[in-house]
Design a protein around this motif. Sequence first.
Motif, PDB file in Angstrom:
ATOM      1  N   UNK A 302       1.362  -3.107  -5.868  1.00 22.76           N
ATOM      2  CA  UNK A 302       0.414  -3.574  -4.850  1.00 22.76           C
ATOM      3  C   UNK A 302      -0.697  -4.467  -5.383  1.00 22.76           C
ATOM      4  N   UNK A 303      -0.988  -4.357  -6.683  1.00 24.96           N
ATOM      5  CA  UNK A 303      -2.045  -5.175  -7.249  1.00 24.96           C
ATOM      6  C   UNK A 303      -1.532  -6.452  -7.907  1.00 24.96           C
ATOM      7  N   UNK A 304      -0.242  -6.682  -7.783  1.00 25.73           N
ATOM      8  CA  UNK A 304       0.357  -7.905  -8.303  1.00 25.73           C
ATOM      9  C   UNK A 304       0.983  -8.755  -7.206  1.00 25.73           C
ATOM     10  N   UNK A 305       1.393  -8.113  -6.124  1.00 29.27           N
ATOM     11  CA  UNK A 305       2.129  -8.830  -5.076  1.00 29.27           C
ATOM     12  C   UNK A 305       1.174  -9.498  -4.096  1.00 29.27           C
ATOM     13  N   UNK A 306       1.333 -10.832  -3.922  1.00 29.62           N
ATOM     14  CA  UNK A 306       0.544 -11.586  -2.957  1.00 29.62           C
ATOM     15  C   UNK A 306       1.214 -11.538  -1.589  1.00 29.62           C
ATOM     16  N   UNK A 307       0.433 -11.243  -0.564  1.00 28.04           N
ATOM     17  CA  UNK A 307       0.965 -11.229   0.788  1.00 28.04           C
ATOM     18  C   UNK A 307       1.403 -12.627   1.206  1.00 28.04           C
ATOM     19  N   UNK A 308       2.582 -12.681   1.836  1.00 23.81           N
ATOM     20  CA  UNK A 308       3.145 -13.951   2.295  1.00 23.81           C
ATOM     21  C   UNK A 308       3.390 -13.892   3.790  1.00 23.81           C
ATOM     22  N   UNK A 309       3.452 -15.046   4.411  1.00 25.04           N
ATOM     23  CA  UNK A 309       3.621 -15.094   5.852  1.00 25.04           C
ATOM     24  C   UNK A 309       4.904 -14.368   6.263  1.00 25.04           C
ATOM     25  N   UNK A 310       4.766 -13.478   7.252  1.00 24.31           N
ATOM     26  CA  UNK A 310       5.922 -12.747   7.749  1.00 24.31           C
ATOM     27  C   UNK A 310       6.218 -11.459   7.020  1.00 24.31           C
ATOM     28  N   UNK A 311       5.431 -11.117   5.999  1.00 22.16           N
ATOM     29  CA  UNK A 311       5.694  -9.893   5.241  1.00 22.16           C
ATOM     30  C   UNK A 311       5.513  -8.651   6.107  1.00 22.16           C
ATOM     31  N   UNK A 312       6.430  -7.713   5.926  1.00 17.54           N
ATOM     32  CA  UNK A 312       6.328  -6.403   6.556  1.00 17.54           C
ATOM     33  C   UNK A 312       6.024  -5.386   5.466  1.00 17.54           C
ATOM     34  N   UNK A 313       4.812  -4.834   5.496  1.00 18.07           N
ATOM     35  CA  UNK A 313       4.347  -3.919   4.458  1.00 18.07           C
ATOM     36  C   UNK A 313       4.526  -2.481   4.934  1.00 18.07           C
ATOM     37  N   UNK A 314       5.053  -1.648   4.043  1.00 18.22           N
ATOM     38  CA  UNK A 314       5.189  -0.211   4.335  1.00 18.22           C
ATOM     39  C   UNK A 314       4.524   0.584   3.231  1.00 18.22           C
ATOM     40  N   UNK A 315       3.520   1.372   3.595  1.00 20.18           N
ATOM     41  CA  UNK A 315       2.827   2.246   2.639  1.00 20.18           C
ATOM     42  C   UNK A 315       2.965   3.678   3.144  1.00 20.18           C
ATOM     43  N   UNK A 316       3.455   4.542   2.276  1.00 21.83           N
ATOM     44  CA  UNK A 316       3.662   5.933   2.671  1.00 21.83           C
ATOM     45  C   UNK A 316       3.055   6.878   1.631  1.00 21.83           C
ATOM     46  N   UNK A 317       2.290   7.844   2.116  1.00 22.31           N
ATOM     47  CA  UNK A 317       1.726   8.895   1.272  1.00 22.31           C
ATOM     48  C   UNK A 317       2.327  10.219   1.733  1.00 22.31           C
ATOM     49  N   UNK A 318       3.000  10.872   0.824  1.00 27.35           N
ATOM     50  CA  UNK A 318       3.633  12.157   1.134  1.00 27.35           C
ATOM     51  C   UNK A 318       3.061  13.231   0.211  1.00 27.35           C
ATOM     52  N   UNK A 319       1.981  13.891   0.636  1.00 28.12           N
ATOM     53  CA  UNK A 319       1.374  14.928  -0.214  1.00 28.12           C
ATOM     54  C   UNK A 319       2.369  16.058  -0.493  1.00 28.12           C
ATOM     55  N   UNK A 320       2.291  16.612  -1.706  1.00 30.77           N
ATOM     56  CA  UNK A 320       3.158  17.734  -2.037  1.00 30.77           C
ATOM     57  C   UNK A 320       2.677  18.984  -1.327  1.00 30.77           C
ATOM     58  N   UNK A 321       3.578  19.894  -1.068  1.00 32.28           N
ATOM     59  CA  UNK A 321       3.222  21.140  -0.381  1.00 32.28           C
ATOM     60  C   UNK A 321       2.450  22.075  -1.291  1.00 32.28           C
TER      61      UNK A 321
END
Length: 321
Positions: A302-321
């Motif tokens: 995430x700190x290297x990738x530049x957003x480009x037109x049309x990008x679909x970003x998916x961020x998911x946080x799945x805490x452990x039980x």
Amino acid sequence: MERQSRAVKRASMALIVGLLVATAGCAGLPGGDAGTPAPDSTGEGTVETADSNTTNTSDTTTESNESDGDSHSNENESDSNTSTAIDAEYTGEMAVMVGDERVDLAANIDGEDGINMADSDTWYTNESVTLSEALRSAGVEAEESTLTYDGETYDESTDGTNIIYRVGSHEVDPEEYTLESDDKIWVLVETDGSDVTPPGEYIPPENLHVHGTIDFTVDGEELDFSQDKYQQAGHNDHFHFEGGHASPWHAHSAHVTVGYAMSTLEGINVSDDAITYNGTAYAFDSEDGAATVKVNGESVDPNEYYLKNGDSVTIAIEPSD
């Protein structure tokens, strides 16, 4: 006495008429004569507007664009670049970024290949041309895996060099793709040596900039970016949501990383090894809680990738039980 009175009246009427004539010329200030059209940007005459039967116009200021969902409802975009209809068979917008330089297409293009620029972003032509032919007219030699500009050739076979040709959200081969009306084109050359610090150079709202979508979930619950705290007012100019909408996001630079974008939002921060949400850090792919970041289905830094037109970003946080 009566003759003197008539003379005074005639003098008064003449004075009033003179005043009316003198002030009539101010009605069109600051442009001068209100009945004379303003010259175009070249100073060579007036800008010709298309008649009501013309369908190929570039006036998209208040309409959503299907390719990027761009509504610009709160950016106060008068969009002077596209407010005048262009009487041409094909017209659209185009931006070329080589490293940290935005190529001045309007200054470089010569029109010899049948394409020209109405301004820094808006192209128009009456001929069918490929993207490669259009770029060549502006001094850019574009092939699928190489691009030459200002005497320097960039090749994707070189480590750290990426060349992206996008029309809307779709990547194309510049030698195969033929321009269509309303195309929004982005050409990007990324190199390890460009050394651009996010968020990079600001792109004003009236210029072609970057849009896309995002899906951010925490333990299966999706964040609602239409909430006031995530909207444009009081937030970052380089990246924001606006108009009470969660889609699209707006990036006013070609060098906004996913990490930078998210870190402009309240309660979110992205470091090299974790995403912090509401005070809790979730490490990437760790036992304490897996945080994943994908763009168009592919995992990215995430700190290297530049957003480009049309990008679909998916961020998911799945805490452990």
